[in-house]
Design an enzyme around this catalytic site. Structure first.
Site, short mmCIF file in Angstrom:
data_model
loop_
_atom_site.label_atom_id
_atom_site.label_comp_id
_atom_site.label_asym_id
_atom_site.label_seq_id
_atom_site.Cartn_x
_atom_site.Cartn_y
_atom_site.Cartn_z
N LYS A 166 4.60 -18.73 2.11
CA LYS A 166 5.03 -18.58 3.52
C LYS A 166 5.61 -19.89 3.22
CE LYS A 166 2.23 -18.81 7.16
NZ LYS A 166 3.10 -18.05 8.27
N1 PMP Z 1 1.55 -11.89 7.83
C1 PMP Z 1 3.04 -12.92 8.13
C2 PMP Z 1 4.51 -12.54 7.88
C3 PMP Z 1 2.73 -13.97 8.48
O1 PMP Z 1 3.80 -14.20 9.05
C4 PMP Z 1 0.79 -14.26 9.12
C5 PMP Z 1 1.06 -15.09 9.45
N2 PMP Z 1 0.37 -16.52 8.88
C6 PMP Z 1 0.22 -13.21 8.31
C7 PMP Z 1 0.99 -11.33 7.63
C8 PMP Z 1 -0.72 -13.14 8.89
O2 PMP Z 1 -1.01 -14.11 7.39
P1 PMP Z 1 -2.88 -15.17 8.05
O3 PMP Z 1 -3.98 -14.30 8.68
O4 PMP Z 1 -2.91 -15.87 6.57
O5 PMP Z 1 -2.55 -16.17 9.64
#
Ligand code: PMP
Length: 305
Positions: free
Chosen positions: A156
Site C-alpha cells: 500500500k
Molecule cells: N484496494 C485498494 C487499492 C485500496 O486502496 C484499498 C483501501 N485500503 C482496498 C483495496 C481495501 O483495503 P482495506 O480493506 O484493507 O482497507
C-alpha cells in the site's frame, strides 16, 4: 475541510500545523511512501480500532517491499494510533499512519531518513451519504491496473494511488460513483480503492491477489465472516462481463466499508438494489461494532489499552 487539533509526527503528538515536511522530500517527488487507512468504531465495550495489528503488519510489509526502514516498532505505531485518537478526543475517526522517505538525497536510490506520521480525521461514508444503503453506479475504467512485474499491488504505497486517481477521477468525471479497473491480463482487478465481491447463486466470488489488487483487510474480514456463517467464498479470476451478469455486486474497504453497486457501465446489476447476500454481509460486518457479530478473532482493539 476542518482539520483536527493534534497529529502524531516523528515520535511526538504535535499541533496539526507543525507536522510539515520539506518540499524536496523524496516521497513528494517519487511517490515513496507507504501508508494505512484504519477505522475506529464505538462498540459496546468502548471505542475500538478495527484490526489495528493487521493494519500495522501490512504497513511494515509495504515498507519491506520498498526496503524502507521504519524507525519505530509496530507496537510504537499502534500506540501512536491510540494516542492521536485520544489527543483529539475523537475515538471513532479514520486513522492514517504514513511512513515516507524524507529529505536526505535527491537520487532515486537515496537512503533518506524515513519520516512517520499518524493523522486522524472524521471520514463518514467515503463514497457519499447513504451509499452503504442505496449503492452506487460504477463503470469500468479505461485505465488498467499496473502489471504485477511493474509495481507491486501488494504494497500500500503512495505511488500506487496515481493509478487509483486516474480510475476514480475518470469515473467521477463521467458521472459514476466509482471506477473499477481491469488488470493487465484484461481480467477484473478491483475498484480505485476497494476490493470487489460478486454474488452468483448465493455464493461470494472475489478476485484473487494475483489480479493486481491490494490484499484488503476488509476483504479478508468478509471472507472469514462469510465462511464462518457457512457461506461459500471463491477467489477466482473473472472477466469483465460477469460484473453485468452477477446477481449482486459490492465493493469493500476500510473507507468504503461495504458499498453495494447497483449498476456497471449503465447495466443494472441484479434487482438494482442491495440484495440479500450483500445485506447479510453488511449485517455481519457492522454487527462486529454493535456486538451482534461475536468478535471471535480479537479484531476490536481497544483505543485505551
Ligand atoms: N484496494 C485498494 C487499492 C485500496 O486502496 C484499498 C483501501 N485500503 C482496498 C483495496 C481495501 O483495503 P482495506 O480493506 O484493507 O482497507
Amino acid at each position: 475541510m476542518q482539520y483536527p487539533e493534534w497529529i502524531w509526527h516523528n515520535g511526538a503528538i504535535k499541533p496539526w500545523a507543525e507536522a510539515t515536511t520539506h518540499v524536496m522530500s523524496h516521497a513528494l517527488h517519487y511517490g515513496s511512501s507507504v501508508f494505512e487507512g484504519i477505522r475506529s468504531y464505538d462498540t459496546p465495550k468502548g471505542p475500538a480500532i478495527f484490526r489495528l495489528t493487521d493494519h500495522s503488519r501490512r504497513l511494515f510489509a509495504s515498507a519491506k517491499i520498498y526496503d524502507m526502514a521504519i524507525p519505530y516498532s509496530p507496537e510504537q505505531i499502534n500506540q501512536a494510533c491510540r494516542d492521536v485518537l485520544e489527543a483529539n478526543g475523537n475515538t471513532t475517526d479514520y486513522l492514517r499512519p504514513i511512513a515516507y522517505r524524507g529529505l536526505g538525497g535527491f537520487g532515486l536510490s537515496a537512503d533518506t531518513p524515513t519520516d512517520v506520521s499518524v493523522a486522524t480525521w472524521k471520514m463518514g461514508q467515503y463514497l457519499g451519504a447513504s451509499v452503504v444503503d442505496e449503492g452506487i453506479d460504477a463503470c469500468v475504467s479505461s485505465w488498467q491496473r499496473f502489471a504485477p512485474n511493474t509495481i507491486p499491488a501488494g504494497a500500500k504505497a503512495g505511488g500506487n494511488y496515481l493509478s487509483g486517481q486516474l480510475v476514480a477521477r475518470e469515473a467521477r468525471r463521467l458521472g459514476f460513483g466509482e471506477g473499477i479497473a481491469l488488470a493487465s491480463t484484461g481480467l477484473l482487478s478491483e475498484g480505485a480503492g476497494e476490493n470487489l465481491f460478486l454474488v452468483f447463486d448465493g455464493a461470494l466470488h472475489t478476485t484473487p491477489i494475483s489480479a493486481a489488487l491490494l490484499n484488503g483487510i476488509t476483504r479478508n474480514t468478509l471472507i472469514t465472516l462469510a465462511r464462518d456463517a457457512g457461506m461459500e467464498v471463491i477467489e477466482r479470476d473473472l472477466p469483465r462481463e460477469y460484473l453485468y451478469l452477477c446477481d449482486e455486486l459490492f465493493m469493500c474497504g476500510t473507507a468504503a466499508e461495504i458499498t453495494p453497486i447497483r449498476s456497471v457501465d449503465g447495466r443494472q446489476v441484479g434487482s438494482g438494489k442491495p440484495g440479500p447476500v450483500t445485506k447479510k454481509m453488511q449485517d455481519l460486518f457492522f454487527g462486529l461494532f454493535d456486538g451482534k457479530t461475536p468478535d471471535k478473532y480479537g479484531w476490536l482493539e481497544p483505543v485505551s489499552a
